[in-house]
Design a protein around this motif. Structure first.
Motif, PDB file in Angstrom:
ATOM      1  N   SER A   1       0.867  -1.179   0.000  1.00  0.00           N
ATOM      2  CA  SER A   1       0.000   0.000   0.000  1.00  0.00           C
ATOM      3  C   SER A   1       0.899   1.223   0.000  1.00  0.00           C
ATOM      4  N   HIS A   2       0.422   2.290  -0.625  1.00  0.00           N
ATOM      5  CA  HIS A   2       1.304   3.419  -0.912  1.00  0.00           C
ATOM      6  C   HIS A   2       0.507   4.707  -1.025  1.00  0.00           C
ATOM      7  N   ALA A   3       0.997   5.753  -0.383  1.00  0.00           N
ATOM      8  CA  ALA A   3       0.346   7.055  -0.455  1.00  0.00           C
ATOM      9  C   ALA A   3       0.437   7.626  -1.862  1.00  0.00           C
ATOM     10  N   THR A   4      -0.620   8.321  -2.270  1.00  0.00           N
ATOM     11  CA  THR A   4      -0.664   8.968  -3.575  1.00  0.00           C
ATOM     12  C   THR A   4      -1.331  10.318  -3.425  1.00  0.00           C
ATOM     13  N   SER A   5      -1.013  11.221  -4.332  1.00  0.00           N
ATOM     14  CA  SER A   5      -1.654  12.538  -4.298  1.00  0.00           C
ATOM     15  C   SER A   5      -2.892  12.585  -5.177  1.00  0.00           C
ATOM     16  N   SER A   6      -3.156  11.522  -5.926  1.00  0.00           N
ATOM     17  CA  SER A   6      -4.326  11.488  -6.793  1.00  0.00           C
ATOM     18  C   SER A   6      -5.590  11.601  -5.947  1.00  0.00           C
ATOM     19  N   GLY A   7      -6.488  12.471  -6.358  1.00  0.00           N
ATOM     20  CA  GLY A   7      -7.751  12.642  -5.657  1.00  0.00           C
ATOM     21  C   GLY A   7      -7.682  13.594  -4.484  1.00  0.00           C
ATOM     22  N   ALA A   8      -6.567  14.286  -4.318  1.00  0.00           N
ATOM     23  CA  ALA A   8      -6.414  15.180  -3.172  1.00  0.00           C
ATOM     24  C   ALA A   8      -6.173  16.617  -3.634  1.00  0.00           C
ATOM     25  N   ASP A   9      -6.235  17.511  -2.673  1.00  0.00           N
ATOM     26  CA  ASP A   9      -5.828  18.889  -2.902  1.00  0.00           C
ATOM     27  C   ASP A   9      -4.302  18.885  -3.004  1.00  0.00           C
TER      28      ASP A   9
ATOM     29  N   ASP B   1       3.023 -11.057 -10.633  1.00  0.00           N
ATOM     30  CA  ASP B   1       1.774 -10.939 -11.378  1.00  0.00           C
ATOM     31  C   ASP B   1       0.724 -10.324 -10.464  1.00  0.00           C
ATOM     32  N   LEU B   2       0.230  -9.151 -10.826  1.00  0.00           N
ATOM     33  CA  LEU B   2      -0.796  -8.513 -10.011  1.00  0.00           C
ATOM     34  C   LEU B   2      -2.070  -9.352 -10.025  1.00  0.00           C
ATOM     35  N   VAL B   3      -2.632  -9.598  -8.861  1.00  0.00           N
ATOM     36  CA  VAL B   3      -3.907 -10.294  -8.780  1.00  0.00           C
ATOM     37  C   VAL B   3      -5.025  -9.267  -8.922  1.00  0.00           C
ATOM     38  N   GLU B   4      -6.179  -9.746  -9.332  1.00  0.00           N
ATOM     39  CA  GLU B   4      -7.324  -8.839  -9.489  1.00  0.00           C
ATOM     40  C   GLU B   4      -7.690  -8.218  -8.137  1.00  0.00           C
ATOM     41  N   PRO B   5      -8.055  -6.945  -8.125  1.00  0.00           N
ATOM     42  CA  PRO B   5      -8.312  -6.042  -9.251  1.00  0.00           C
ATOM     43  C   PRO B   5      -7.123  -5.170  -9.645  1.00  0.00           C
ATOM     44  N   GLY B   6      -5.906  -5.594  -9.378  1.00  0.00           N
ATOM     45  CA  GLY B   6      -4.729  -4.794  -9.695  1.00  0.00           C
ATOM     46  C   GLY B   6      -4.476  -3.741  -8.638  1.00  0.00           C
ATOM     47  N   VAL B   7      -3.856  -2.641  -9.043  1.00  0.00           N
ATOM     48  CA  VAL B   7      -3.573  -1.533  -8.126  1.00  0.00           C
ATOM     49  C   VAL B   7      -4.787  -0.603  -8.104  1.00  0.00           C
ATOM     50  N   VAL B   8      -5.405  -0.499  -6.934  1.00  0.00           N
ATOM     51  CA  VAL B   8      -6.627   0.286  -6.772  1.00  0.00           C
ATOM     52  C   VAL B   8      -6.514   1.081  -5.476  1.00  0.00           C
ATOM     53  N   TYR B   9      -7.481   1.953  -5.216  1.00  0.00           N
ATOM     54  CA  TYR B   9      -7.499   2.641  -3.926  1.00  0.00           C
ATOM     55  C   TYR B   9      -7.787   1.619  -2.822  1.00  0.00           C
ATOM     56  N   SER B  10      -7.195   1.819  -1.666  1.00  0.00           N
ATOM     57  CA  SER B  10      -7.184   0.782  -0.628  1.00  0.00           C
ATOM     58  C   SER B  10      -8.567   0.216  -0.287  1.00  0.00           C
TER      59      SER B  10
ATOM     60  N   ALA C   1     -10.998   7.524  -4.052  1.00  0.00           N
ATOM     61  CA  ALA C   1      -9.802   8.327  -4.300  1.00  0.00           C
ATOM     62  C   ALA C   1      -9.471   9.221  -3.117  1.00  0.00           C
ATOM     63  N   GLY C   2     -10.478   9.550  -2.314  1.00  0.00           N
ATOM     64  CA  GLY C   2     -10.254  10.404  -1.157  1.00  0.00           C
ATOM     65  C   GLY C   2      -9.427   9.753  -0.075  1.00  0.00           C
ATOM     66  N   PHE C   3      -9.186   8.422  -0.193  1.00  0.00           N
ATOM     67  CA  PHE C   3      -8.381   7.737   0.804  1.00  0.00           C
ATOM     68  C   PHE C   3      -6.890   7.848   0.521  1.00  0.00           C
ATOM     69  N   LEU C   4      -6.519   8.398  -0.632  1.00  0.00           N
ATOM     70  CA  LEU C   4      -5.129   8.785  -0.931  1.00  0.00           C
ATOM     71  C   LEU C   4      -4.137   7.642  -0.780  1.00  0.00           C
ATOM     72  N   THR C   5      -4.612   6.419  -0.886  1.00  0.00           N
ATOM     73  CA  THR C   5      -3.726   5.257  -0.745  1.00  0.00           C
ATOM     74  C   THR C   5      -4.045   4.246  -1.828  1.00  0.00           C
ATOM     75  N   LEU C   6      -3.019   3.845  -2.570  1.00  0.00           N
ATOM     76  CA  LEU C   6      -3.149   2.798  -3.566  1.00  0.00           C
ATOM     77  C   LEU C   6      -2.660   1.491  -2.968  1.00  0.00           C
TER      78      LEU C   6
END
Length: 262
Positions: free
Chosen positions: A182-190, A224-233, A249-254
């Motif tokens: 799991s990893h922080a992302t800025s997508s979906g944030a201010d 090999d990524l299992v379904e559903p791949g990389v998604v929001y947590s 997306a508001g959870f800022l974590t992939l």
């Protein structure tokens, strides 16, 4: 091992977000300022812990009963050994962290647990992590293992050293092993608010590296990524009883899980 209560620690800041007791005033100051900038941070952190628990249960359902938790942090309710050993009392867990606070508290918590060990090491040194007697005496690397890198790689900038470490873990594990990230992302944030949170961490001496979906997916190179791949947590294998999430997306974590094939 020395603990400086005046220097904020990423592990103790995380503990403060979770309402834990293993943090100091300096950590709470950073956590409080971060929440001012991104008010949903405590909920985001709890959602990340929920992903950890789901990934552990997913591994056990696949017959994987050994866990290597890299960057494990300070023990809190619902940690890996609690989730895993509730299902399989013989499940084995090796916790690894570089933070002395995390290691001391974990060693105290797990002193009477014969199927868990705590190791102080840098996750970017897989030879040191995997080659020590403490780990080798507990985990059988000839059998599948679940490698957990939950909320840790966003404190590790891109570098040849990190790339080599990721390859090292992949090369060391048996087919059928799993990697959970799991990893922080800025997508979906201010963006401005997230940049200020990153600056808070940078000033503590711990860089906060925000990666997008493609960059997080690249961390699974060789898996090999299992379904559903990389998604929001909240979207990764949600429990049936979980409340619907209207803005993942508001959870800022992939998050995602990879499988090691032959």
């Amino acid at each position: 091992m020395g603990i400086d209560p005046n220097k904020p620690s990423a592990a103790r800041i995380y503990d403060a977000f979770l309402g834990g007791k293993h943090n100091f005033a300096a950590d709470r100051v950073v956590a409080g300022r971060a929440v001012e900038l991104v008010p949903g941070l405590p909920e985001i952190v709890r959602a990340n812990r929920a992903f950890l628990r789901r990934s552990v249960r997913y591994a056990l359902a696949r017959g994987v009963d050994q866990f290597l938790d890299l960057g494990s942090g300070i023990p809190t309710e619902g940690n890996v050994h609690e989730v895993a050993q509730e299902i399989d009392p013989a499940a084995r867990i090796a916790y690894v962290d570089i933070d002395p606070t995390a290691v001391l508290y974990a060693q105290d918590l797990l002193a009477a647990n014969p199927h868990a060990v705590v190791i102080r090491a840098d996750l970017q040194e897989p030879e040191s992590v995997l080659g020590g007697h403490a780990l080798r005496d507990l985990l059988d690397l000839s059998r599948p293992i679940a490698v957990l890198m939950v909320a840790v790689l966003h404190f590790t900038p891109d570098s040849p050293r990190l790339a080599a470490a990721l390859r090292g873990y992949r090369a060391a594990v048996a087919p059928g092993s799993l990697l959970a990230i799991s990893h922080a992302t800025s997508s979906g944030a201010d963006p401005a608010a997230v940049d200020r949170v990153a600056d808070l961490y940078n000033r503590t001496g711990t860089p906060l590296v925000l990666r997008d979906r493609d960059q997080v997916a690249a961390l699974f190179d060789g898996w090999d990524l299992v379904e559903p791949g990389v998604v929001y947590s909240p979207q990764w294998h949600p429990d049936p009883a979980d409340a619907a999430v209207h803005d993942p997306a508001g959870f800022l974590t992939l998050a995602g899980v990879g499988l090691a094939r032959d």
